[in-house]
Design a protein around this motif. Structure first.
Motif, PDB file in Angstrom:
ATOM      1  N   LEU A 113       0.390  23.587 -55.385  1.00 57.07           N
ATOM      2  CA  LEU A 113      -0.620  23.985 -54.183  1.00 57.07           C
ATOM      3  C   LEU A 113      -1.018  25.046 -54.416  1.00 57.07           C
ATOM      4  O   LEU A 113      -0.402  26.384 -55.077  1.00 57.07           O
ATOM      5  N   LEU A 114      -2.636  25.246 -54.569  1.00 59.49           N
ATOM      6  CA  LEU A 114      -3.339  26.555 -54.895  1.00 59.49           C
ATOM      7  C   LEU A 114      -3.939  27.075 -53.433  1.00 59.49           C
ATOM      8  O   LEU A 114      -4.581  26.297 -52.856  1.00 59.49           O
ATOM      9  N   VAL A 115      -3.698  28.239 -53.193  1.00 67.52           N
ATOM     10  CA  VAL A 115      -4.166  28.968 -52.042  1.00 67.52           C
ATOM     11  C   VAL A 115      -4.899  30.171 -52.084  1.00 67.52           C
ATOM     12  O   VAL A 115      -4.658  30.756 -53.223  1.00 67.52           O
ATOM     13  N   ARG A 116      -5.478  30.611 -50.927  1.00 70.11           N
ATOM     14  CA  ARG A 116      -5.825  32.225 -50.721  1.00 70.11           C
ATOM     15  C   ARG A 116      -5.116  32.713 -49.760  1.00 70.11           C
ATOM     16  O   ARG A 116      -3.941  32.539 -49.728  1.00 70.11           O
ATOM     17  N   SER A 117      -5.797  33.447 -48.910  1.00 71.21           N
ATOM     18  CA  SER A 117      -5.015  33.862 -47.709  1.00 71.21           C
ATOM     19  C   SER A 117      -4.970  33.152 -46.440  1.00 71.21           C
ATOM     20  O   SER A 117      -4.118  33.304 -45.538  1.00 71.21           O
ATOM     21  N   GLN A 118      -5.789  32.209 -46.386  1.00 68.32           N
ATOM     22  CA  GLN A 118      -5.772  31.493 -45.204  1.00 68.32           C
ATOM     23  C   GLN A 118      -4.715  30.440 -45.040  1.00 68.32           C
ATOM     24  O   GLN A 118      -4.118  30.584 -43.748  1.00 68.32           O
TER      25      GLN A 118
ATOM     26  N   VAL B  77       0.723  38.005 -51.111  1.00 68.12           N
ATOM     27  CA  VAL B  77       1.402  36.738 -50.789  1.00 68.12           C
ATOM     28  C   VAL B  77       2.211  36.537 -49.351  1.00 68.12           C
ATOM     29  O   VAL B  77       3.096  35.813 -49.434  1.00 68.12           O
ATOM     30  N   ASP B  78       1.661  37.463 -48.368  1.00 67.79           N
ATOM     31  CA  ASP B  78       2.294  37.554 -47.299  1.00 67.79           C
ATOM     32  C   ASP B  78       1.876  36.344 -46.364  1.00 67.79           C
ATOM     33  O   ASP B  78       2.617  36.199 -45.171  1.00 67.79           O
ATOM     34  N   ASN B  79       1.216  35.441 -46.914  1.00 68.05           N
ATOM     35  CA  ASN B  79       1.087  34.115 -46.073  1.00 68.05           C
ATOM     36  C   ASN B  79       1.725  32.898 -46.602  1.00 68.05           C
ATOM     37  O   ASN B  79       1.909  31.706 -46.284  1.00 68.05           O
ATOM     38  N   ILE B  80       2.799  33.326 -47.607  1.00 67.36           N
ATOM     39  CA  ILE B  80       3.624  32.310 -48.158  1.00 67.36           C
ATOM     40  C   ILE B  80       4.929  32.835 -48.308  1.00 67.36           C
ATOM     41  O   ILE B  80       5.440  34.081 -48.196  1.00 67.36           O
ATOM     42  N   ASP B  81       5.891  31.917 -47.469  1.00 65.52           N
ATOM     43  CA  ASP B  81       7.399  32.104 -47.220  1.00 65.52           C
ATOM     44  C   ASP B  81       8.024  32.289 -48.749  1.00 65.52           C
ATOM     45  O   ASP B  81       8.476  31.274 -49.005  1.00 65.52           O
TER      46      ASP B  81
ATOM     47  N   VAL C 191      -9.567  44.176 -42.778  1.00 67.18           N
ATOM     48  CA  VAL C 191      -8.630  43.326 -42.518  1.00 67.18           C
ATOM     49  C   VAL C 191      -7.845  43.553 -41.169  1.00 67.18           C
ATOM     50  O   VAL C 191      -8.267  44.615 -40.677  1.00 67.18           O
ATOM     51  N   PHE C 192      -7.219  42.652 -40.507  1.00 71.73           N
ATOM     52  CA  PHE C 192      -6.668  42.852 -39.220  1.00 71.73           C
ATOM     53  C   PHE C 192      -5.232  42.326 -39.194  1.00 71.73           C
ATOM     54  O   PHE C 192      -4.958  41.611 -39.895  1.00 71.73           O
ATOM     55  N   GLU C 193      -4.680  42.892 -38.135  1.00 69.07           N
ATOM     56  CA  GLU C 193      -3.224  42.550 -37.814  1.00 69.07           C
ATOM     57  C   GLU C 193      -3.442  40.729 -37.738  1.00 69.07           C
ATOM     58  O   GLU C 193      -2.370  40.317 -37.984  1.00 69.07           O
ATOM     59  N   VAL C 194      -4.180  40.326 -36.929  1.00 70.06           N
ATOM     60  CA  VAL C 194      -4.248  39.013 -36.760  1.00 70.06           C
ATOM     61  C   VAL C 194      -5.703  38.537 -37.227  1.00 70.06           C
ATOM     62  O   VAL C 194      -6.638  39.064 -36.809  1.00 70.06           O
ATOM     63  N   GLU C 195      -5.657  37.619 -38.217  1.00 72.48           N
ATOM     64  CA  GLU C 195      -7.268  37.079 -38.639  1.00 72.48           C
ATOM     65  C   GLU C 195      -7.158  35.861 -38.300  1.00 72.48           C
ATOM     66  O   GLU C 195      -6.585  34.789 -38.657  1.00 72.48           O
ATOM     67  N   PRO C 196      -8.382  35.393 -37.916  1.00 71.93           N
ATOM     68  CA  PRO C 196      -9.643  36.176 -37.519  1.00 71.93           C
ATOM     69  C   PRO C 196      -9.089  36.986 -35.936  1.00 71.93           C
ATOM     70  O   PRO C 196      -8.287  36.353 -35.328  1.00 71.93           O
ATOM     71  N   PRO C 197      -9.649  38.092 -35.745  1.00 71.50           N
ATOM     72  CA  PRO C 197      -9.357  38.701 -34.366  1.00 71.50           C
ATOM     73  C   PRO C 197     -10.118  37.922 -33.305  1.00 71.50           C
ATOM     74  O   PRO C 197     -10.819  37.356 -33.462  1.00 71.50           O
TER      75      PRO C 197
ATOM     76  N   VAL D 172      -6.607  16.685 -59.371  1.00 76.01           N
ATOM     77  CA  VAL D 172      -6.838  17.812 -58.314  1.00 76.01           C
ATOM     78  C   VAL D 172      -7.560  17.226 -57.179  1.00 76.01           C
ATOM     79  O   VAL D 172      -8.528  16.434 -57.190  1.00 76.01           O
ATOM     80  N   ASP D 173      -6.868  17.387 -55.887  1.00 75.44           N
ATOM     81  CA  ASP D 173      -7.475  17.171 -54.552  1.00 75.44           C
ATOM     82  C   ASP D 173      -7.917  18.600 -53.944  1.00 75.44           C
ATOM     83  O   ASP D 173      -7.300  19.369 -53.867  1.00 75.44           O
ATOM     84  N   LYS D 174      -9.202  18.661 -53.445  1.00 74.61           N
ATOM     85  CA  LYS D 174      -9.584  19.804 -52.856  1.00 74.61           C
ATOM     86  C   LYS D 174      -9.728  19.542 -51.241  1.00 74.61           C
ATOM     87  O   LYS D 174     -10.398  18.803 -50.806  1.00 74.61           O
ATOM     88  N   LYS D 175      -8.944  20.187 -50.338  1.00 72.79           N
ATOM     89  CA  LYS D 175      -8.842  19.921 -49.022  1.00 72.79           C
ATOM     90  C   LYS D 175      -8.574  21.276 -48.353  1.00 72.79           C
ATOM     91  O   LYS D 175      -7.463  21.565 -47.765  1.00 72.79           O
ATOM     92  N   PRO D 176      -9.867  22.086 -48.153  1.00 73.40           N
ATOM     93  CA  PRO D 176      -9.818  23.175 -47.431  1.00 73.40           C
ATOM     94  C   PRO D 176      -9.669  23.105 -45.810  1.00 73.40           C
ATOM     95  O   PRO D 176      -9.956  22.096 -45.773  1.00 73.40           O
ATOM     96  N   GLY D 177      -8.974  24.040 -45.433  1.00 67.79           N
ATOM     97  CA  GLY D 177      -8.871  24.123 -44.002  1.00 67.79           C
ATOM     98  C   GLY D 177      -7.924  23.169 -43.259  1.00 67.79           C
ATOM     99  O   GLY D 177      -8.089  22.736 -41.912  1.00 67.79           O
TER     100      GLY D 177
END
Ligand SMILES: NC(=O)c1ccc[n+]([C@@H]2O[C@H](COP(=O)([O-])OP(=O)(O)OC[C@H]3O[C@@H](n4cnc5c(N)ncnc54)[C@H](O)[C@@H]3O)[C@@H](O)[C@H]2O)c1
Ligand SMILES: O=C(O)[C@H](O)COP(=O)(O)O
Length: 530
Positions: free
Chosen positions: A47-52, A76-80, A257-263, A26-31
């Motif tokens: 690949l493991l993700v949250r919403s970012q 899962v709206d951040n995933i194509d 929540v916002f239409e664009v995050e961060p606002p 496992v490699d952790k590389k957030p951001g």
């Protein structure tokens, strides 16, 4: 060794089981930016993700080894998804782990907006003792409109009753019966907008839900409405909302929540005295983060190890009763698909799958996926095709897939038969599971046979004449190919016949050509089933 990349902050409680596994690193590389992710994703299996993290088509394309994208959470709206499905990448989420946490955040927001908690706090810590400006309202005896009665919406409705609220609910899947059971009033969006005192949204963001509360709804809204959005930015039109607050239609709003995050800094919510905000904290509790991380890591582990898994977002779920009935046939289905694809020549045009017996009583689509996977793997390579994309690839190639069902299984409990029509010919193979014997091929074209669908097979088409078996044995023997089993099938004495041999190793190409030189033998084909 499988390599897993974690690109968002995900609880160590979940990741731990991946780190403990002998076959996983496992490699952790957030951001990471999209470019940084594209540059390294090629070496990872998962690949493991949250919403970012935005898992775009570019990321999928660069993820040449990627088998699964795991979302530690719901949305899962951040995933194509389309890009993932095309490439056979499984996308899974953890839909249950943050339900209660998000429901509780919704209440925190609803009460905060009803009692002006953030505004009052700011003034108090700023040294101003102001008791007049912050007179709030009770929840008791108020009407709460819930748009989206799924996991979170249902929990919100349940708890709202404890506050003495009356609940109106809208969801395309909410039936009158279920609404009654839950003690809520099944309503339309318009009913809710016109009659509720509080409104909360709990739908995904889809083309249909985008701006489902917009200018037109604010125009007919009950004055004094308070609105909460802990679901997705964009379900409520942000600019129309600000206008409605300024016009006094909406008494207050609470957005997580916002239409664009961060606002952006100049977002109109950020300095508005009647709108309170949190930075997408709905799922941010210790408990929820542990739940979703454990859940998603477990499923990723199963997928990498080729074990059964759940919560695939780009594959329809299989109900337990259907799975029980179909699962024993999955491997047979894939082998029948592979067999018929190897047997048939010419470009595939149509696949007909016939189900007879009691398998025909359930939705057989999951089994069809396996059969189509078997067929396409032969043509496109088994690396390219899996259960996620088999139907998609077939559709993309314009293949017609016909499913037939009947309850009569011609003497077998269940019979699966696959016919492949190509530009050149039409061939058929049928198989079943025999009690005590396992999977068997029981028919090839019009000939009844009894063959185990495994290993190296040779299918010989010949005329039913004496001496054929001896000639075949001699040819294989002289080329050092040992015959393990042999089956002969014919319809009428002296007519066309087939012979299916299981041999202990691959047969050299020239030996297959030599078959056709033997008297009364038309051709021989090697079929390899793993
Ligand atoms: N703020 C956060 O941190 C946070 C945390 C968890 C979930 N969420 C979001 O909350 C939302 C709900 O999550 P869930 O777990 O309850 O999902 P869910 O799938 O259980 O429920 C969503 C419901 O919305 C309904 N729906 C779909 N289209 C609709 C429409 N046009 N009108 C009304 N209802 C419609 C669906 O039928 C479904 O019942 C999702 O958008 C999820 O991403 C946010
Ligand atoms: O859809 C979800 O699960 C929530 O929006 C939570 O998102 P997060 O994992 O980025 O907090």
């Amino acid at each position: 060794m499988f390599k897993v990349l974690v690109s968002d902050p995900i609880s160590d409680m979940g990741i731990q089981q991946l780190m403990d596994a002998q076959d996983i690193s496992v490699d952790k590389k957030p951001g990471l930016s999209e470019d940084e992710l594209v540059a390294i994703i090629g070496q990872y299996d998962a690949l493991l993700v949250r919403s970012q993290t935005r898992v775009t088509e570019r990321v999928m394309e660069a993820g040449k080894q990627l088998k699964v994208v795991g979302r530690a959470g719901v949305g899962v709206d951040n995933i194509d998804l389309e890009a993932a499905t095309q490439r056979g990448i499984i996308v899974i989420n953890a839909p249950d782990g943050n339900t209660i946490t998000t429901c509780e955040h919704t209440f925190a927001m609803m009460m905060a907006v009803a009692r002006h908690i953030p505004q009052a706090y700011l003034k108090t810590v700023g040294g101003v003792w102001d008791r007049k400006s912050f007179v709030g309202v009770e929840l008791r005896n108020k009407v709460l409109g819930v748009l989206g009665m799924g996991r979170i919406g249902s929990e919100v409705a349940k708890r709202a009753k404890a506050f003495g609220m009356e609940i109106m609910g809208y969801d395309p899947f909410l039936t009158e019966e279920r609404a009654e059971k839950m003690g809520i009033k099944l309503s339309s969006v318009e009913d809710i907008v016109r009659n509720a005192d509080f409104m909360t949204v709990h739908t995904p963001l889809t083309p249909e839900t985008r701006h489902m509360i917009g200018k037109a709804q604010f125009e007919i809204m009950k004055p004094g409405m308070r609105i909460v959005n802990c679901a997705r930015g964009g379900i409520i039109d942000e600019y129309a909302l600000v206008e409605a607050v300024d016009q006094g239609i909406v008494a207050g709003a609470a957005f997580d929540v916002f239409e664009v995050e961060p606002p952006t800094e100049d977002h109109p919510f950020l300095k508005h005295p009647k709108i309170i905000v949190t930075p997408h904290l709905g799922a941010s509790t210790v408990e929820a983060q542990e739940n979703v991380a454990i859940d998603v890591s477990e499923q990723v582990l199963h997928i990498l190890r080729n074990e059964p898994f759940r919560n695939a977002v780009n594959m329809p779920p299989i109900p337990a009763d259907v799975l029980n009935k179909l699962q024993p046939y999955f491997s047979l289905g894939e082998r029948l698909g592979s067999f018929i694809a190897q047997l048939t020549e010419g470009a595939v045009e149509e696949i007909t799958v016939s189900y007879s017996g009691d398998v025909a009583d359930v939705d057989t689509q999951p089994l069809t996926r396996h059969i189509v996977k078997g067929i396409l793997s032969h043509h496109l390579g088994s690396e390219q095709v899996n259960l996620v994309n088999s139907m998609h690839l077939a559709k993309q190639r314009g293949l017609n897939i016909v499913t037939q069902k009947s309850n009569a299984a011609k003497g077998f409990t269940n019979l699966l038969s696959v016919t492949l029509r190509t530009k050149k010919e039409e061939r058929l193979v049928a198989g079943t599971l025999l009690n005590g014997y396992g999977a068997r091929i029981v028919q090839i074209d019009k000939f009844p046979v009894d063959v185990a669908p495994e290993g190296n097979l040779i299918l010989v088409s010949h005329n039913d004449k004496p001496g054929i078996i001896g000639r075949v044995g001699t040819l294989l023997g002289s080329n050092d190919v040992n015959i393990a089993t042999m089956q002969v099938g014919r319809k009428i004495v002296g007519g066309a016949a087939i012979m299916v041999l299981t041999v202990d190793k691959g047969v050299p190409k020239n030996v297959l050509t030599d078959f056709a030189q033997l008297p009364d033998i038309n051709n021989a084909k090697e079929i390899i089933l793993f």
